[in-house]
Design an enzyme around this catalytic site. Structure first.
Site, mmCIF file in Angstrom:
data_model
loop_
_atom_site.group_PDB
_atom_site.id
_atom_site.type_symbol
_atom_site.label_atom_id
_atom_site.label_comp_id
_atom_site.label_asym_id
_atom_site.label_seq_id
_atom_site.Cartn_x
_atom_site.Cartn_y
_atom_site.Cartn_z
ATOM 1 N N GLU A 1 63.966 17.997 -9.746
ATOM 2 C CA GLU A 1 63.364 19.128 -9.004
ATOM 3 C C GLU A 1 62.299 18.638 -8.034
ATOM 4 O OE1 GLU A 1 61.799 22.044 -11.754
ATOM 5 O OE2 GLU A 1 63.525 21.873 -13.077
ATOM 6 N N GLU B 1 60.838 21.848 -20.258
ATOM 7 C CA GLU B 1 59.413 21.920 -20.553
ATOM 8 C C GLU B 1 59.123 22.143 -22.043
ATOM 9 O OE1 GLU B 1 58.158 24.759 -17.603
ATOM 10 O OE2 GLU B 1 58.769 23.409 -16.003
#
Ligand code: G3I
Length: 345
Positions: A269, A162
């Site tokens: 994910e 991120e």
């Protein structure tokens, strides 16, 4: 295909280890009525994994049995994020990750590292560093300790997770960018490569499959890293989906783009956060089908049972098995996508 969810005695299961484990513990798990995801993946040389594996979940024998039966890869949830594994200088909590690695080894599974640089969970001793040189030294010590310990047992890593703001619009400000500027990403990959020359190194990002602007930003960021000779092997698409599924073709386009840069793309994910079960099933099937056809060979989910789901959508049950390990439509959609996939490369 029979979609029976009746319970069956474990004596009928194919995996020897699973049989021994289950019989020993006298447990029963819901039958899927079909082959495992792992068996289908193996036929096509696909890595199929579950992340978000908190090692304490392995104490539940059903959790452990389903994990080992269905997946050939696993990775931790928070246990490798900095404050969890290295809360103070020189102090490392190895036990949780050792346990995951041992479990994976016993069940012939790969392990992925997750959290070297993450968007959360930095300990005070890192947050309070005010000198760029000291932060570089702390990153080097931290990466070396972890990557050396698991050398040869963890084959791939999310080095930076991120980097971009959730909705796009620039880099996330974090404890690393504040000291090192945007170059912290470059530096993190170089430190990781020096610590583990053979492991695959990924940048892990969310939302790019549904936000065109952020997709472009990640492409620009990664192109810049490659142009600068940064040792990066690939892009890990988180693929946390809500009601908005990726537009068909977007995953394929991303794979083409990164492949042209010499990089791999993985799904890292995946989960689907919606109250609409039919939509959930459709999205699982469509995403896995397109990913496989686009050439993605490494697919992981953010867990597999709704018993341990992390969601920000109240009431959502984002995973492939319900709280009682009964397979859902999402499981069968994923299974069919794997079963039907014909590798034409
Ligand atoms: O450990 C502390 C505990 O001491 C404290 O009392 C408690 C109070 O809130 O918080 C605990 O920490 C929480 C941690 O999970 C462990 O349970 C944090 O608040 C909480 O924010 C953290 O959430 C994690 C989240 O990342 C933020 O890092 C989730 O469990 C985890 O599933 C999620 O995982 C991320 C991936 O790493 C990156 N991609 C997105 C994904 C979430 O979908």
């Amino acid at each position: 295909m029979a979609f029976s969810t009746n319970f069956k005695v474990l004596g009928t299961m194919t995996t020897t280890l699973l049989l021994l484990t289950a019989v020993k513990a006298s447990i029963a798990i819901p039958s899927t009525g079909t082959t495992s995801l792992r068996e289908e993946a193996h036929k096509k040389n696909i890595t199929i994994g579950s992340g978000a594996i908190n090692p304490t979940y392995l104490e539940d024998p059903v959790f452990a049995a389903v994990l080992a039966e269905q997946f050939n890869s696993l990775h931790p949830e928070n246990e490798m994020k900095w404050s969890f594994i290295n809360p103070s200088p020189g102090h490392y909590n190895w036990d949780p990750i050792d346990r995951l690695v041992d479990f994976a080894n016993e069940h012939d599974m790969l392990v992925k590292g997750h959290g070297l640089i993450s968007s959360c969970c930095n300990p005070d001793f890192v947050v309070n560093i005010t000198n760029p040189e000291a932060l570089r030294a702390a990153m080097t010590t931290h990466f070396e300790a972890i990557m050396h310990r698991y050398e040869g047992r963890i084959d791939r890593w999310d080095v930076v997770t991120e980097a971009l703001k959730t909705m796009g619009g620039g880099l996330n400000a974090n404890d690393f960018s504040r000291q090192l500027g945007s170059g912290y990403i470059n530096e993190a990959f170089r430190i990781a490569r020096a610590a583990s020359p053979r492991a695959k190194l990924y940048i892990n990002e969310n939302q790019v499959e549904v936000l065109p602007g952020k997709r472009q930003e990640l492409q620009d960021l990664v192109s810049g890293l490659v142009a600068d000779g940064v040792p990066i092997d690939g892009v890990a698409l988180q693929m946390h989906i809500t009601e908005v599924a990726p537009v068909p073709g977007v995953i394929t386009d991303m794979v083409r783009f990164y492949k042209a840069l010499g990089l791999q793309v993985e799904i890292a994910e995946m989960d689907v956060h919606t109250l609409n079960k039919t939509l959930e099933t459709q999205i699982y099937g469509a995403v896995i089908k397109e990913a496989l056809e686009a050439g993605i060979t490494d697919i992981s989910f953010w867990g597999f049972t709704d018993k341990h789901a992390y969601t920000w959508v109240p009431g959502a049950k984002p995973l492939m098995f319900d709280e009682n390990y009964k397979p859902k439509g999402a499981f069968y959609a994923t299974h069919s996508a794997l079963e039907d996939f014909v590798d034409e490369c």
